[in-house]
Scaffold this active site. Structure first.
Site, PDB file in Angstrom:
ATOM      1  N   LYS A 182       0.929  -1.105   0.075  1.00 52.21           N
ATOM      2  CA  LYS A 182      -0.032  -0.044  -0.019  1.00 52.21           C
ATOM      3  C   LYS A 182       1.165   1.241   0.002  1.00 52.21           C
ATOM      4  CE  LYS A 182      -3.774   1.945   2.674  1.00 52.21           C
ATOM      5  NZ  LYS A 182      -4.763   1.650   3.868  1.00 52.21           N
ATOM      6  N   SER A 235      -9.445   1.751   2.864  1.00 50.06           N
ATOM      7  CA  SER A 235      -8.551   2.281   2.241  1.00 50.06           C
ATOM      8  C   SER A 235      -7.429   1.467   1.517  1.00 50.06           C
ATOM      9  CB  SER A 235      -7.922   3.747   3.012  1.00 50.06           C
ATOM     10  OG  SER A 235      -6.971   2.941   4.030  1.00 50.06           O
ATOM     11  N   SER A 242      -9.804  -0.784   6.938  1.00 52.21           N
ATOM     12  CA  SER A 242      -9.398  -0.787   5.855  1.00 52.21           C
ATOM     13  C   SER A 242      -8.470  -1.573   4.949  1.00 52.21           C
ATOM     14  CB  SER A 242      -8.287   0.674   5.734  1.00 52.21           C
ATOM     15  OG  SER A 242      -9.139   2.125   6.065  1.00 52.21           O
TER      16      SER A 242
END
Length: 478
Positions: A79, A149, A173
């Site tokens: 990420k 996210s 997330s």
């Protein structure tokens, strides 16, 4: 079967047996990225040259008998909050468009030491402050949200564009996009995986964890990540643990808590049906089902927001004042709202969290794990902003997704989401398993047992021309 379709565990076994080379595996994943990336947009940066170089090095090492472990030669994605030296960490934001990391984060360094091969950095909702990841499209239906996210990481794994990926989880997330894209997502116990070198959203709620194809894969990745790092003040000092789940699927004597309140309130019928079938499957494997009452539910979301909003604003204080126009409107509004929150509200949220941790701790005197839906509905269309439930309640999409995942962030408890079926439109549904602190081995055992008993899962059926592959060089968000 193409190499990119293999789970981390299966690919590792093939590499160790000499049936597959790291170069073949990495090339297959890079080709897959070329096929699906125009449709899904999971990646901020694709590090193709670096990946091929690392794959060749891994091939030489394994040929010489220098096998570093089960992640050696496995293609991974990180990420884009996670620092890798010399690589951009943009947080999917114009605020960080030209930022290059000077050093590896702890997790990137540990995965690199384990021999994993970085193929790219994945999109996040800007600075992880949201549950949609609007840049990225759902792997099962590009017209629907990816979740966030860590949406890019979930989509990459679901589409075969990475063998595994790392995400972060502040209110769900990791677990939300994992559930919406039909993959496994693990939020570890708070402090088990160090966060040094990872861009923060809310320091007292943030966690780093893996998104994978299988529960066994998650265990392999967690083993490489877990362990104390004094550079993270919240990092726990723990004994080394073998997180690999046992091969057998017997759950005899295990007590599975089934919430009678909160987790099955306001959820889609297909989601409830699939999760209850999965819970019944745990009972068929020998577990004893125990109804439990989730404590302090009316305060959960207020406490979560009361902690997250001021902590996020404090982190962004300088750039919010110097370059506010570089933030997306949704994130900037939330950050500005944090400047207006009274200090007393933050203190009350801290006190409420202490009481919640104590109350949840008492739940685990009665049960070993809690099983519940991960999210109340499947991935919604990208332009949908609200959900209306049968009782007439209207709820924002992000509020709905965070509602069932945030309790594990507030309490710091480990939580694992496992795919348990699909709704009538064929979209994935996830079941969440929540455990006591440092209860990851138990969660992985239960999730693996369910996975062994459930039908095998395929990769997401991405709508693209599988005969076309494009070689992607490193590219950066601008």
């Amino acid at each position: 079967m193409q190499p990119y379709e293999l789970s981390t565990t299966a690919a590792s076994d093939a590499l160790r047996a000499g049936q597959l080379s790291p170069v073949e595996l990495v090339d297959s994943v890079l080709d897959r990225i070329g096929q699906v990336e125009p449709h899904l947009r999971a990646y901020v940066t694709v590090t193709a040259d670096r990946a091929r170089q690392e794959a060749r090095a891994a091939a030489r090492e394994t040929a010489d008998g220098q096998f570093r472990g089960p992640l050696h030669g496995i293609p991974m994605a990180l990420k884009d909050l996670i620092d890798v030296a010399g690589t951009a960490t943009t947080a999917s934001s114009r605020v960080r468009a030209d930022h290059l990391a000077e050093a590896d984060s702890t997790v990137a360094a540990r995965l690199g030491a384990a021999g994993a091969v970085l193929v790219g950095k994945t999109h996040t909702h800007e600075f992880a402050y949201g549950l949609l990841t609007p840049q990225t499209h759902n792997a099962w239906d590009p017209q629907r949200i990816a979740g966030g996210s860590s949406g890019g990481s979930a989509v990459a794994v679901a589409a075969g564009a990475a063998s595994f990926a790392l995400g972060t989880d502040t209110g769900g997330s990791i677990r939300v996009p994992a559930a919406l894209n039909g993959v496994v997502g693990l939020k570890p116990t708070y402090g088990l995986v160090p966060r040094h070198g990872v861009t923060s959203l809310s320091w007292s709620l943030d966690h780093v964890g893996p998104l994978t194809r299988t529960v066994e894969d998650a265990a392999l990745v967690l083993a490489a990540l877990a362990g104390h790092d004094p550079r993270d003040p919240a990092s726990l000092i723990t004994d080394p643990t073998d997180h690999r789940p046992p091969r057998g699927g017997d759950l005899a004597g295990l007590r599975v808590g089934v919430p009678r309140n909160y987790y099955f309130d306001r959820i889609a019928p297909d989601v409830e049906a699939a999760v209850r079938r999965a819970i019944d499957q745990l009972a068929e494997l020998g577990a004893r089902l125990v109804e439990v009452e989730i404590p302090m539910t009316r305060y959960l979301q207020a406490t979560h927001w009361g902690l997250m909003v001021p902590e996020a604003t404090a982190y962004h204080e300088r750039t919010l004042r110097t370059v506010p126009d570089r933030y997306g409107d949704d994130v900037r509004i939330l950050l500005e709202a944090g400047e207006l929150m009274p200090a007393g509200d933050y203190v009350r949220a801290q006190r409420a969290r202490t009481l919640m941790r104590q109350a949840w701790s008492q739940l685990f005197d009665e049960v070993d794990v809690i099983a519940a839906p991960t999210v109340p509905t499947v991935a919604v269309p990208a332009d949908q902003e609200t959900l209306t439930w049968p009782d007439g309640t209207t709820e924002g999409v992000s509020d709905a997704y965070v509602r069932l995942s945030a309790p594990a962030n507030v309490t710091g408890l480990p939580a694992l989401t496992v795919p348990v079926g699909h709704d009538g439109a064929g979209l994935p549904i996830g079941m969440q398993l929540i455990g006591r602190p440092l209860g990851e081995p138990m969660l992985l055992r239960v999730g693996h047992a369910y996975e062994q008993a459930a039908p095998a899962r395929a990769l997401a059926p991405v709508a693209c021309d599988r005969g076309t592959a494009t070689t992607l060089e490193a590219r950066h968000l601008r």
